[in-house]
Design a protein around this motif. Structure first.
Motif, PDB file in Angstrom:
ATOM      1  N   LEU A 134      45.418  38.083  39.022  1.00  0.00           N
ATOM      2  CA  LEU A 134      46.224  36.790  38.467  1.00  0.00           C
ATOM      3  C   LEU A 134      47.761  37.049  38.916  1.00  0.00           C
ATOM      4  O   LEU A 134      48.242  36.313  39.233  1.00  0.00           O
ATOM      5  CB  LEU A 134      46.104  36.787  36.985  1.00  0.00           C
ATOM      6  N   LEU A 135      48.095  38.460  38.580  1.00  0.00           N
ATOM      7  CA  LEU A 135      49.751  38.514  39.033  1.00  0.00           C
ATOM      8  C   LEU A 135      49.935  38.589  40.485  1.00  0.00           C
ATOM      9  O   LEU A 135      50.868  38.097  40.752  1.00  0.00           O
ATOM     10  CB  LEU A 135      50.216  40.060  38.591  1.00  0.00           C
ATOM     11  N   SER A 136      48.898  38.727  41.387  1.00  0.00           N
ATOM     12  CA  SER A 136      49.139  38.616  42.797  1.00  0.00           C
ATOM     13  C   SER A 136      49.301  37.219  42.999  1.00  0.00           C
ATOM     14  O   SER A 136      49.988  36.715  43.901  1.00  0.00           O
ATOM     15  CB  SER A 136      48.017  39.233  43.560  1.00  0.00           C
ATOM     16  N   PHE A 137      48.271  36.384  42.600  1.00  0.00           N
ATOM     17  CA  PHE A 137      48.434  34.764  42.567  1.00  0.00           C
ATOM     18  C   PHE A 137      49.716  34.155  42.208  1.00  0.00           C
ATOM     19  O   PHE A 137      50.274  33.544  42.727  1.00  0.00           O
ATOM     20  CB  PHE A 137      47.209  34.193  41.671  1.00  0.00           C
ATOM     21  N   ILE A 190      43.215  39.102  49.957  1.00  0.00           N
ATOM     22  CA  ILE A 190      44.128  38.246  49.508  1.00  0.00           C
ATOM     23  C   ILE A 190      45.395  38.311  50.606  1.00  0.00           C
ATOM     24  O   ILE A 190      46.037  37.434  51.145  1.00  0.00           O
ATOM     25  CB  ILE A 190      44.550  38.183  48.142  1.00  0.00           C
ATOM     26  N   GLY A 191      45.968  39.697  50.652  1.00  0.00           N
ATOM     27  CA  GLY A 191      47.052  40.082  51.326  1.00  0.00           C
ATOM     28  C   GLY A 191      46.817  39.574  52.744  1.00  0.00           C
ATOM     29  O   GLY A 191      47.962  38.924  53.593  1.00  0.00           O
ATOM     30  N   TYR A 192      45.575  39.998  53.643  1.00  0.00           N
ATOM     31  CA  TYR A 192      45.693  39.476  55.023  1.00  0.00           C
ATOM     32  C   TYR A 192      45.494  37.804  55.016  1.00  0.00           C
ATOM     33  O   TYR A 192      46.190  37.249  56.032  1.00  0.00           O
ATOM     34  CB  TYR A 192      44.146  40.029  55.319  1.00  0.00           C
ATOM     35  N   LEU A 267      37.432  38.793  55.500  1.00  0.00           N
ATOM     36  CA  LEU A 267      38.458  38.231  56.637  1.00  0.00           C
ATOM     37  C   LEU A 267      37.643  37.019  57.408  1.00  0.00           C
ATOM     38  O   LEU A 267      38.489  36.326  57.590  1.00  0.00           O
ATOM     39  CB  LEU A 267      38.329  39.580  57.727  1.00  0.00           C
ATOM     40  N   VAL A 268      36.482  36.836  57.497  1.00  0.00           N
ATOM     41  CA  VAL A 268      35.937  35.781  57.945  1.00  0.00           C
ATOM     42  C   VAL A 268      36.384  34.567  57.087  1.00  0.00           C
ATOM     43  O   VAL A 268      36.683  33.531  57.582  1.00  0.00           O
ATOM     44  CB  VAL A 268      34.434  35.898  57.905  1.00  0.00           C
ATOM     45  N   PHE A 269      36.227  34.698  55.888  1.00  0.00           N
ATOM     46  CA  PHE A 269      36.518  33.650  54.813  1.00  0.00           C
ATOM     47  C   PHE A 269      38.023  33.210  54.943  1.00  0.00           C
ATOM     48  O   PHE A 269      38.396  32.136  54.762  1.00  0.00           O
ATOM     49  CB  PHE A 269      36.055  33.641  53.180  1.00  0.00           C
ATOM     50  N   GLY A 270      38.715  34.416  55.089  1.00  0.00           N
ATOM     51  CA  GLY A 270      40.023  34.264  55.117  1.00  0.00           C
ATOM     52  C   GLY A 270      40.650  33.416  56.398  1.00  0.00           C
ATOM     53  O   GLY A 270      41.754  32.299  56.042  1.00  0.00           O
TER      54      GLY A 270
END
Length: 298
Positions: A134-137, A190-192, A267-270
């Motif tokens: 949540l904090l990353s979001f 999330i980062g990528y 990575l595929v979904f990203g």
């Protein structure tokens, strides 16, 4: 990889949104029915990692667990000169000593690493994992809102939630273990994903500076042009990391196998969400704003 004709991402996005909505519904059903296969990090119990000088099979370990009286709710994962035994209950000191003694009768060079998590610690780890995501979001929303605008932030978060949820769904369907390493993989994904999305958003913003937008079709052209300009870059970046993660999954050790697998599908979904979800959704929000302004002035 050459794209001679520009792809109309805005107009084909409805098909990809339909696919994503269907996958999301499937994910909600699977999580409601199956839940997640939480590892020892998120539920009380003991996890025993055994390093062996020779390979042992599950059929050799099962009688030992029955003899000691700790075979109920036990999961055994054999490997090459390694073995993992997970207990849903905390091992007592007596059981721990008996287990070591019996296994060392089969392999005198066996060494043990025992990790035990009590109920309160498991709950605390679960809360901290949720807080981390949540904090990353929240951090991403704040950064993108300041660096770009709030519509970009909403579109970015939508695509990130999409990526994280689909990875969680895959782990739920195949009953793969969810532990702290999995949370690390989700945060890495999330980062990528946000990096790839920001690159496309930055090109949209640059093109906006020089564009003369009179109609919605002008905005459609701008979004399609921006995504097409960054398409090869997005595919090459995702493919490079995908290959590395795939080989880690195929040839890496047991300790990083689930991390690598989560990265492969993430990575595929990203890449998919950055191209087909985030930018078209920003277009949808921007169009809503333009239409409201036109409505007020008319």
């Amino acid at each position: 990889m050459n794209f001679k004709k520009e792809i109309d991402f805005v107009h084909v996005s409805k098909y990809f949104y339909t696919v994503s909505i269907i996958l999301t519904i499937v994910g909600i059903i699977c999580l409601s029915v199956f839940g997640l296969n939480f590892g020892v990090d998120f539920r009380s119990g003991s996890n025993v990692d055994i390093t062996l000088s020779k390979s042992l099979t599950q059929s050799q370990i099962d009688p030992i667990l029955k003899k000691i009286g700790i075979d109920e709710g036990t999961s055994i994962t054999p490997g090459e000169k390694r073995m993992n035994i997970r207990f849903t209950e905390k091992l007592t000191e007596e059981h721990d000593n008996l287990l070591r003694t019996e296994i060392q009768k089969l392999d005198s060079a066996a060494s043990f690493e025992v990790n035990t998590v009590d109920t309160e610690m498991a709950k605390e780890l679960g809360k901290n994992a949720i807080y981390a995501v949540l904090l990353s979001f929240i951090g991403i929303v704040i950064y993108v809102s300041i660096r770009f605008e709030w519509r970009f932030a909403i579109a970015a978060i939508l695509s990130l939630i999409h990526d994280a949820f689909l990875v969680i769904t895959v782990f739920s369907i195949f009953r793969l273990e969810v532990d702290l390493i999995f949370i690390t993989a989700v945060l890495t994904i999330i980062g990528y994903s946000i990096n790839d999305t920001i690159v496309i958003f930055d090109r949209i913003r640059e093109n906006l500076r020089f564009a003369k937008l009179k109609t919605n079709e002008d905005l459609v052209h701008l979004v399609n042009k921006s995504v097409n300009q960054m398409l090869k870059r997005s595919i090459y970046t995702a493919l490079t990391v995908f290959i590395a993660a795939l080989f880690l999954f195929l040839f890496g050790g047991e300790s990083i196998k689930m991390f690598s697998f989560a990265m492969v599908i993430g990575l595929v979904f990203g890449a998919y969400s950055s191209i087909f979800i985030a930018s078209p959704f920003w277009f949808f929000l921007k169009t809503k704003e333009k239409n409201k302004k036109i409505g007020k002035t008319s």
